[in-house]
Every structure is written in C-alpha cells, then in structure tokens.
Design an enzyme around this catalytic site. Sequence first.
Site, PDB file in Angstrom:
ATOM      1  N   GLU A 128     -26.883  73.024  37.249  1.00 61.03           N
ATOM      2  CA  GLU A 128     -27.093  72.082  36.145  1.00 61.03           C
ATOM      3  C   GLU A 128     -27.833  72.692  34.956  1.00 61.03           C
ATOM      4  O   GLU A 128     -28.760  72.101  34.414  1.00 61.03           O
ATOM      5  CB  GLU A 128     -27.814  70.824  36.658  1.00 61.03           C
ATOM      6  CG  GLU A 128     -27.014  70.113  37.728  1.00 61.03           C
ATOM      7  CD  GLU A 128     -27.712  68.900  38.344  1.00 61.03           C
ATOM      8  OE1 GLU A 128     -28.771  68.499  37.860  1.00 61.03           O
ATOM      9  OE2 GLU A 128     -27.167  68.363  39.323  1.00 61.03           O
TER      10      GLU A 128
ATOM     11  N   ASN B 209     -23.036  75.709  39.650  1.00 62.65           N
ATOM     12  CA  ASN B 209     -22.736  74.331  40.062  1.00 62.65           C
ATOM     13  C   ASN B 209     -23.208  73.347  38.991  1.00 62.65           C
ATOM     14  O   ASN B 209     -24.324  73.462  38.486  1.00 62.65           O
ATOM     15  CB  ASN B 209     -23.480  74.059  41.379  1.00 62.65           C
ATOM     16  CG  ASN B 209     -23.071  72.782  42.085  1.00 62.65           C
ATOM     17  OD1 ASN B 209     -21.880  72.566  42.321  1.00 62.65           O
ATOM     18  ND2 ASN B 209     -24.030  71.938  42.421  1.00 62.65           N
TER      19      ASN B 209
ATOM     20  N   HIS C 158     -19.420  63.723  40.851  1.00 67.04           N
ATOM     21  CA  HIS C 158     -20.048  62.386  40.940  1.00 67.04           C
ATOM     22  C   HIS C 158     -19.345  61.472  39.937  1.00 67.04           C
ATOM     23  O   HIS C 158     -19.539  61.608  38.731  1.00 67.04           O
ATOM     24  CB  HIS C 158     -21.541  62.464  40.617  1.00 67.04           C
ATOM     25  CG  HIS C 158     -22.332  63.250  41.600  1.00 67.04           C
ATOM     26  ND1 HIS C 158     -22.499  62.847  42.910  1.00 67.04           N
ATOM     27  CD2 HIS C 158     -23.014  64.416  41.493  1.00 67.04           C
ATOM     28  CE1 HIS C 158     -23.249  63.724  43.555  1.00 67.04           C
ATOM     29  NE2 HIS C 158     -23.571  64.694  42.718  1.00 67.04           N
TER      30      HIS C 158
ATOM     31  N   GLU D  98     -20.135  67.971  45.579  1.00 66.91           N
ATOM     32  CA  GLU D  98     -21.005  66.797  45.804  1.00 66.91           C
ATOM     33  C   GLU D  98     -20.224  65.502  45.600  1.00 66.91           C
ATOM     34  O   GLU D  98     -20.715  64.552  44.993  1.00 66.91           O
ATOM     35  CB  GLU D  98     -22.204  66.827  44.844  1.00 66.91           C
ATOM     36  CG  GLU D  98     -23.021  68.104  44.927  1.00 66.91           C
ATOM     37  CD  GLU D  98     -24.237  68.114  44.002  1.00 66.91           C
ATOM     38  OE1 GLU D  98     -24.623  67.048  43.489  1.00 66.91           O
ATOM     39  OE2 GLU D  98     -24.792  69.209  43.809  1.00 66.91           O
TER      40      GLU D  98
ATOM     41  N   ASP E 283     -18.698  62.075  45.316  1.00 69.40           N
ATOM     42  CA  ASP E 283     -18.796  60.651  45.638  1.00 69.40           C
ATOM     43  C   ASP E 283     -18.196  59.860  44.486  1.00 69.40           C
ATOM     44  O   ASP E 283     -18.247  60.289  43.333  1.00 69.40           O
ATOM     45  CB  ASP E 283     -20.215  60.188  46.007  1.00 69.40           C
ATOM     46  CG  ASP E 283     -21.293  60.521  45.005  1.00 69.40           C
ATOM     47  OD1 ASP E 283     -20.977  60.839  43.838  1.00 69.40           O
ATOM     48  OD2 ASP E 283     -22.483  60.439  45.370  1.00 69.40           O
TER      49      ASP E 283
HETATM   50  O1  G3I Z   1     -39.535  63.697  50.067  1.00 71.88           O
HETATM   51  C1  G3I Z   1     -40.157  62.660  49.318  1.00 71.88           C
HETATM   52  C2  G3I Z   1     -41.015  61.828  50.189  1.00 71.88           C
HETATM   53  O2  G3I Z   1     -42.060  62.616  50.682  1.00 71.88           O
HETATM   54  C3  G3I Z   1     -41.528  60.647  49.371  1.00 71.88           C
HETATM   55  O3  G3I Z   1     -42.290  59.804  50.199  1.00 71.88           O
HETATM   56  C4  G3I Z   1     -40.378  59.872  48.748  1.00 71.88           C
HETATM   57  C5  G3I Z   1     -40.854  58.718  47.876  1.00 71.88           C
HETATM   58  O4  G3I Z   1     -40.031  58.591  46.738  1.00 71.88           O
HETATM   59  O5  G3I Z   1     -39.651  60.736  47.961  1.00 71.88           O
HETATM   60  C6  G3I Z   1     -39.073  61.802  48.698  1.00 71.88           C
HETATM   61  O6  G3I Z   1     -38.356  62.611  47.836  1.00 71.88           O
HETATM   62  C7  G3I Z   1     -37.119  62.091  47.408  1.00 71.88           C
HETATM   63  C8  G3I Z   1     -36.020  63.070  47.831  1.00 71.88           C
HETATM   64  O7  G3I Z   1     -34.771  62.684  47.298  1.00 71.88           O
HETATM   65  C9  G3I Z   1     -35.896  63.155  49.347  1.00 71.88           C
HETATM   66  O8  G3I Z   1     -35.533  61.921  49.874  1.00 71.88           O
HETATM   67  C10 G3I Z   1     -37.139  61.970  45.887  1.00 71.88           C
HETATM   68  O9  G3I Z   1     -38.022  60.945  45.502  1.00 71.88           O
HETATM   69  C11 G3I Z   1     -35.765  61.683  45.345  1.00 71.88           C
HETATM   70  O10 G3I Z   1     -35.806  61.781  43.936  1.00 71.88           O
HETATM   71  C12 G3I Z   1     -34.773  62.705  45.885  1.00 71.88           C
HETATM   72  O11 G3I Z   1     -33.493  62.375  45.375  1.00 71.88           O
HETATM   73  C13 G3I Z   1     -32.539  63.413  45.478  1.00 71.88           C
HETATM   74  C14 G3I Z   1     -32.101  63.854  44.091  1.00 71.88           C
HETATM   75  O12 G3I Z   1     -31.095  64.846  44.229  1.00 71.88           O
HETATM   76  C15 G3I Z   1     -33.270  64.412  43.301  1.00 71.88           C
HETATM   77  O13 G3I Z   1     -32.863  65.182  42.229  1.00 71.88           O
HETATM   78  C16 G3I Z   1     -31.343  62.865  46.244  1.00 71.88           C
HETATM   79  O14 G3I Z   1     -31.727  62.589  47.591  1.00 71.88           O
HETATM   80  C17 G3I Z   1     -30.203  63.876  46.237  1.00 71.88           C
HETATM   81  O15 G3I Z   1     -29.033  63.275  46.725  1.00 71.88           O
HETATM   82  C18 G3I Z   1     -29.921  64.333  44.803  1.00 71.88           C
HETATM   83  O16 G3I Z   1     -28.915  65.317  44.836  1.00 71.88           O
HETATM   84  C19 G3I Z   1     -28.494  65.823  43.568  1.00 71.88           C
HETATM   85  C20 G3I Z   1     -28.119  67.276  43.759  1.00 71.88           C
HETATM   86  O17 G3I Z   1     -29.178  67.989  44.358  1.00 71.88           O
HETATM   87  C21 G3I Z   1     -27.714  67.914  42.436  1.00 71.88           C
HETATM   88  N1  G3I Z   1     -26.679  67.149  41.785  1.00 71.88           N
HETATM   89  C22 G3I Z   1     -26.921  65.715  41.621  1.00 71.88           C
HETATM   90  C23 G3I Z   1     -27.277  65.097  42.976  1.00 71.88           C
HETATM   91  C24 G3I Z   1     -27.466  63.596  42.843  1.00 71.88           C
HETATM   92  O18 G3I Z   1     -28.533  63.288  42.020  1.00 71.88           O
END
Ligand code: G3I
Length: 307
Positions: A127, A171, A208, A237, A239
């Site tokens: 990105e 990516n 996405h 990725e 969906d």
């Molecule tokens: O791990 C912490 C946890 O300790 C905490 O208690 C909790 C409270 O919010 O947050 C947890 O972290 C979260 C993490 O996912 C793990 O679950 C983050 O807040 C949350 O923002 C994070 O979201 C991820 C996102 O990337 C962040 O950029 C999504 O799961 C994940 O699906 C998403 O994936 C991205 C790809 O890496 C790149 N392309 C886009 C794609 C979708 O956004």
Amino acid sequence: ASTLGASAAEQGRYFGTAIAAGRMGESDYMNVLNREFNSITAENEMKWDALEPSRNSFNFSTADRIANHARSQGMMLRGHTLVWHSQLPDWVKNLSANDMRSAMNNHINRVMGQYRGQVHSWDVVNEAFADGSGGGRRSESPFQQKLGDGYIEEAFRTARAADPNAKLCYNDYNTDNWSHAKTQGVYRMVRDFKSRGVPIDCVGLQGHFNSGNPVPSNFQTTLQSFADLGVDVQITELDIAGSGSQQANDYRTIVQACLNVARCTGITVWGVTDKYSWRSGDTPLLFDGNYNKKQAYNTVLEVLNNG
Ligand code: G3I
C-alpha cells in the site's frame, strides 16, 4: 474436485485464506480451514507491530503457530507484510532517515530469515501508493517521508538477498480497475523495476470490493497487463460485499479472470467466515457465520472446476 484448494490445484493454482491466530481454538473454523484451503496468510500476526514491537526485539511465537499449522497440513504460506505504513510501531516512525533505513533492512532480514524456505511469496511492500487521481506515492508513509521514493526498491533488493527462493510481491488495493490512476501508477513502477533489474516477481491485487469499489469489467485486462511485464499476479485479500447472486457473480468474474491469465498463480480470500470479517456488518466471504457454504462458494467451486 470437491474443495476450493483441490480444485484450484487441478488448475495449477492455490486457493488460500487469511486466518487469525486467536481463532485457532475453534473447531469449526479449523475444520473448514483444513478442508477447503491450501494456502494461509496471517491476517495480522506477521505485521511489523506484531513481530518487532520494539527495536531489534522480535517475537515470532504467534506467527510461528500459524506457520507451523500450515506446515503440518502441507499448506503453502504467504508472507504479509514487511514494509507498510500501517500497523507500524511508533518507534519506527520516530527514527532518523539513516536509522529507519537500517531498521527496515534489519526487519526484512530477520523476518524473512525466520520463514526462509516456507513462505512462497512475500508482500515486501504494501500500500505504498496514494488513492485518488494522481497515481503517486502515499505521502503519509514514514518511509516515503524520510527515505523518499527509493525505499521500495531498497526493500526489494534486501528481500531478494534475505530469501532468494521467495517470490517478492508488491501488494495494494484499488488497483483492480485498469483505468484508475492508482493502477497506472503501480504499473509504471513495476515496469520501471523490470527495465532496471530491480528484483520483483509478483504483484498482489488485494481485491476488496464494495459499492464504492465495484468489481470492474476490465479486471482481466489489469491482470494480463501486469503479467505482460513479466511478473506473476496474485489475488491476495479477496472479499466482496453483498449477498446472493450479485455476490456470486462478482466472485465468478474475479476467479474466471484469474484462470484466464496464465500468470495468475493463486487467490486468497480475506477470512474463513463472515463472522470474523474485518468488514463488520458485511458478509463478504464464502462461508456464512455458521460455516455454511454460500452461493458465492458454490459458484467459485464451479468456476474452478470448469477452468
Ligand atoms: O491486537 C489488538 C488487541 O490487543 C486489542 O485489544 C484490540 C482492540 O481494538 O485491537 C487488536 O488489534 C486489532 C487487529 O486488527 C487485530 O485484531 C486492530 O485494532 C485492528 O485495527 C486490526 O485490523 C486489521 C487491519 O488490517 C488493520 O490495518 C484487520 O484485522 C485486518 O483484516 C486488516 O487487513 C488489511 C491488510 O493487512 C492490508 N490490506 C487491507 C486489509 C483490510 O483492512
């Protein structure tokens, strides 16, 4: 064949999913994962904040659980992601340019070293391009701000040396529509890298899709155009928002396009079940919240089996 992975394998492709380590205790989740998919991407566990929360102090234990599961099941493993402005710890953002360069290279070396011989493809840089009409670099990236355009090339050169057998991917998202400026910006970078011998093997199109970014009718043109530069393409990725036959038809368009392009080597969906999709409130995946196969699943399986 009767599963996504086995059907894709008959077409010389993989069919993978992102998984979250925190769900690995759920038996339905693991049963569907093990039955249907033959490649895994860690949804968050191989990102910088997870692996190197403070400088040169690495924690591989959670990521290793995912890697070990893939190995034990004979599944492929995609690496996501080495250099990204998001999910980046604050300590990196505050470094001087010289320190940031050495921290970036050290991170690539250590992480790729840990999974050398197991990860088939790495998202080396994720990105790095901006949305909108300019087709330029993402200005809010600390790497872009401190190191300038050359950081992407440097990351790929470091990655090639760290694991010469891994495929090195760039990516990004919203690069599906061939007529979008962002797609063209990434295309120009890959063309430039290939012409100057910068090591790059693949382009990951995240895929996405929703009403703001619908499945474009020119998606196969996008895949073929990148492939014609001499790189593989992967849908990394996938969906697709929605439900029913609209969603199933959109999945058909994407999967058929991949099968039609010889260098499209595989597809990853961004999660096993709608229940745990990052797009909460949406139902963008192939299994519903009760792990039932959706119409989109049946369509994808049919397309994979008809070539
Ligand atoms: O791990 C912490 C946890 O300790 C905490 O208690 C909790 C409270 O919010 O947050 C947890 O972290 C979260 C993490 O996912 C793990 O679950 C983050 O807040 C949350 O923002 C994070 O979201 C991820 C996102 O990337 C962040 O950029 C999504 O799961 C994940 O699906 C998403 O994936 C991205 C790809 O890496 C790149 N392309 C886009 C794609 C979708 O956004």
